[in-house]
Write a protein that holds these residues in place. Structure first.
Motif, PDB file in Angstrom:
ATOM      1  N   PHE A   1       0.833  -1.208   0.000  1.00 40.65           N
ATOM      2  CA  PHE A   1       0.000   0.000   0.000  1.00 40.65           C
ATOM      3  C   PHE A   1       0.862   1.251   0.000  1.00 40.65           C
ATOM      4  O   PHE A   1       0.517   2.258  -0.623  1.00 40.65           O
ATOM      5  N   GLU A   2       1.992   1.190   0.680  1.00 42.64           N
ATOM      6  CA  GLU A   2       2.893   2.335   0.684  1.00 42.64           C
ATOM      7  C   GLU A   2       3.497   2.549  -0.698  1.00 42.64           C
ATOM      8  O   GLU A   2       3.640   3.691  -1.157  1.00 42.64           O
ATOM      9  N   VAL A   3       3.842   1.459  -1.373  1.00 47.42           N
ATOM     10  CA  VAL A   3       4.398   1.558  -2.725  1.00 47.42           C
ATOM     11  C   VAL A   3       3.379   2.177  -3.677  1.00 47.42           C
ATOM     12  O   VAL A   3       3.692   3.080  -4.470  1.00 47.42           O
ATOM     13  N   LEU A   4       2.148   1.701  -3.599  1.00 42.94           N
ATOM     14  CA  LEU A   4       1.107   2.215  -4.488  1.00 42.94           C
ATOM     15  C   LEU A   4       0.747   3.655  -4.143  1.00 42.94           C
ATOM     16  O   LEU A   4       0.490   4.471  -5.043  1.00 42.94           O
TER      17      LEU A   4
ATOM     18  N   LEU B   1      -1.722   6.322  -5.664  1.00 43.66           N
ATOM     19  CA  LEU B   1      -2.988   5.707  -5.280  1.00 43.66           C
ATOM     20  C   LEU B   1      -3.816   6.685  -4.446  1.00 43.66           C
ATOM     21  O   LEU B   1      -3.300   7.328  -3.547  1.00 43.66           O
ATOM     22  N   ALA B   2      -5.125   6.770  -4.759  1.00 46.40           N
ATOM     23  CA  ALA B   2      -5.991   7.723  -4.073  1.00 46.40           C
ATOM     24  C   ALA B   2      -6.768   7.104  -2.929  1.00 46.40           C
ATOM     25  O   ALA B   2      -7.128   7.807  -1.979  1.00 46.40           O
ATOM     26  N   GLY B   3      -7.077   5.794  -3.028  1.00 46.54           N
ATOM     27  CA  GLY B   3      -7.931   5.233  -1.996  1.00 46.54           C
ATOM     28  C   GLY B   3      -7.968   3.720  -1.988  1.00 46.54           C
ATOM     29  O   GLY B   3      -7.391   3.053  -2.856  1.00 46.54           O
ATOM     30  N   LEU B   4      -8.676   3.193  -0.990  1.00 46.04           N
ATOM     31  CA  LEU B   4      -8.890   1.759  -0.839  1.00 46.04           C
ATOM     32  C   LEU B   4     -10.391   1.488  -0.801  1.00 46.04           C
ATOM     33  O   LEU B   4     -11.139   2.190  -0.103  1.00 46.04           O
ATOM     34  N   GLU B   5     -10.816   0.460  -1.526  1.00 46.37           N
ATOM     35  CA  GLU B   5     -12.201   0.013  -1.428  1.00 46.37           C
ATOM     36  C   GLU B   5     -12.296  -0.887  -0.194  1.00 46.37           C
ATOM     37  O   GLU B   5     -12.004  -2.075  -0.250  1.00 46.37           O
ATOM     38  N   VAL B   6     -12.704  -0.302   0.901  1.00 48.11           N
ATOM     39  CA  VAL B   6     -12.746  -1.011   2.180  1.00 48.11           C
ATOM     40  C   VAL B   6     -14.053  -1.782   2.347  1.00 48.11           C
ATOM     41  O   VAL B   6     -14.068  -2.942   2.753  1.00 48.11           O
TER      42      VAL B   6
ATOM     43  N   LEU C   1      -7.992  -2.444   6.947  1.00 44.19           N
ATOM     44  CA  LEU C   1      -7.837  -1.581   5.773  1.00 44.19           C
ATOM     45  C   LEU C   1      -8.121  -0.118   6.102  1.00 44.19           C
ATOM     46  O   LEU C   1      -7.468   0.782   5.565  1.00 44.19           O
ATOM     47  N   ARG C   2      -9.089   0.130   6.989  1.00 47.02           N
ATOM     48  CA  ARG C   2      -9.350   1.510   7.398  1.00 47.02           C
ATOM     49  C   ARG C   2      -8.134   2.108   8.113  1.00 47.02           C
ATOM     50  O   ARG C   2      -7.803   3.277   7.919  1.00 47.02           O
ATOM     51  N   ALA C   3      -7.480   1.288   8.905  1.00 41.10           N
ATOM     52  CA  ALA C   3      -6.290   1.771   9.608  1.00 41.10           C
ATOM     53  C   ALA C   3      -5.175   2.107   8.619  1.00 41.10           C
ATOM     54  O   ALA C   3      -4.475   3.110   8.771  1.00 41.10           O
TER      55      ALA C   3
ATOM     56  N   ASP D   1      -6.127   5.335   6.811  1.00 39.89           N
ATOM     57  CA  ASP D   1      -5.942   6.481   7.705  1.00 39.89           C
ATOM     58  C   ASP D   1      -4.463   6.829   7.828  1.00 39.89           C
ATOM     59  O   ASP D   1      -4.080   8.008   7.770  1.00 39.89           O
ATOM     60  N   ARG D   2      -3.628   5.814   7.943  1.00 37.50           N
ATOM     61  CA  ARG D   2      -2.185   6.049   8.099  1.00 37.50           C
ATOM     62  C   ARG D   2      -1.579   6.687   6.857  1.00 37.50           C
ATOM     63  O   ARG D   2      -0.688   7.540   6.962  1.00 37.50           O
ATOM     64  N   LEU D   3      -2.078   6.300   5.680  1.00 37.37           N
ATOM     65  CA  LEU D   3      -1.496   6.776   4.422  1.00 37.37           C
ATOM     66  C   LEU D   3      -2.260   7.946   3.811  1.00 37.37           C
ATOM     67  O   LEU D   3      -1.894   8.437   2.745  1.00 37.37           O
ATOM     68  N   GLY D   4      -3.316   8.386   4.491  1.00 38.75           N
ATOM     69  CA  GLY D   4      -4.084   9.512   3.961  1.00 38.75           C
ATOM     70  C   GLY D   4      -4.866   9.169   2.711  1.00 38.75           C
ATOM     71  O   GLY D   4      -5.025  10.013   1.815  1.00 38.75           O
TER      72      GLY D   4
END
Length: 283
Positions: A207-210, A215-220, A233-235, A238-241
């Motif tokens: 996730f950090e690489v993307l 990357l704009a978001g995650l489909e949680v 995934l929410r955590a 939140d950590r990566l903005g």
């Protein structure tokens, strides 16, 4: 309080859904949605018909694509929202991936046909007007032949990634796909990143690489994510903005998923609109 119902993940018969784009939009209206995203696999072929239907049915349409990608040997999918559909670099990747999906499907049918009565013509008959042909259409052909009872059984018994009939196909590396989406003015969101029942999922450091690639978001909020996976995934988001989205991953009769079963918050859609290069179609 006004509740806005937004589902940012749906498929039509332009890829592996069972309903044409206009009927997906009609189904969204009947499901009480205010906004729906059409995100067919590796194609924008359904955009025009869906946009016409959105105006007619009174549902706002987010035009998008589910882009196939890969990272360290693991298949991943990226929901690209509001990108320029004519951007040459992204178009080239989508064309290459669709061709690879087609070749993979034909190769898998050849393997399956050694043990079961199925032909490529069976698959073509099931695909209809689909622009992106892949394993779901093979699954439908297996169902039509009576070899398996439904799509889910086909993927469990014959089409699984670790099965004897599996054939890999080309897809761009995840960071490259993210950058291509951004170059086209799109907003990339990682689709169902914790769906471990589908196969291997990427480790957390991915996730950090993307995110570094754009990357704009995650489909949680997705049917394939149990509560503990959503919390994880929410955590990360939140950590990566990163933005947090939700969607049904609707495929008509192709899956049990129902429109509106997972939703996206209005402020998230507003952020996606602000970053995208094409407008949401509003009635």
């Amino acid at each position: 309080m006004l509740v806005v119902r937004i589902d940012l993940h749906a498929h039509s018969s332009a890829s592996d859904g069972t309903e044409p784009p206009d009927l997906v939009v009609r189904a969204a209206a009947r499901a009480g949605l205010d906004v729906v995203a059409l995100t067919d696999h590796d194609t924008t072929a359904g955009w025009s018909d869906a946009a016409t239907a959105a105006v007619r049915e009174g549902v706002a349409l987010v035009r998008g694509t589910e882009v196939s990608a890969r990272w360290r040997g693991i298949s991943i999918h990226l929901l690209s929202y509001l990108q320029d559909p004519t951007h040459p670099a992204l178009l080239a990747e989508l064309d290459r991936t669709r061709a690879a999906r087609l070749g993979r499907a034909r190769a898998m049918v050849d393997l399956i046909a050694r043990d079961h009565p199925i032909t490529w013509d069976d698959v073509v008959a099931q695909a209809g007007d689909a622009v992106t042909i892949g394993r779901p259409h093979v699954a439908d052909a297996l169902v039509a032949r009576g070899i398996v009872p439904d799509r889910d059984a086909a993927f469990v018994e014959l089409l699984r990634a670790d099965g004897r009939y599996h054939v890999p196909h080309y897809a761009p590396d995840g960071p490259d796909a993210v950058r291509a989406i951004r170059a086209a003015g799109g907003v990339p969101v990682f689709a169902h990143p914790g769906a471990d029942a589908r196969g291997r999922i990427v480790p957390d450091e991915t996730f950090e690489v993307l995110a570094a690639a754009g990357l704009a978001g995650l489909e949680v909020d997705h049917r394939d994510h149990p509560p503990e996976q959503r919390e994880r995934l929410r955590a990360i988001a939140d950590r990566l903005g990163l933005l947090v989205t939700g969607g049904s991953d609707y495929h008509g009769a192709g899956k049990v998923n129902r429109l509106g079963e997972n939703l996206t918050q209005p402020h998230v859609l507003a952020a996606i609109e602000e970053q995208g290069s094409v407008e949401v179609v509003r009635p």
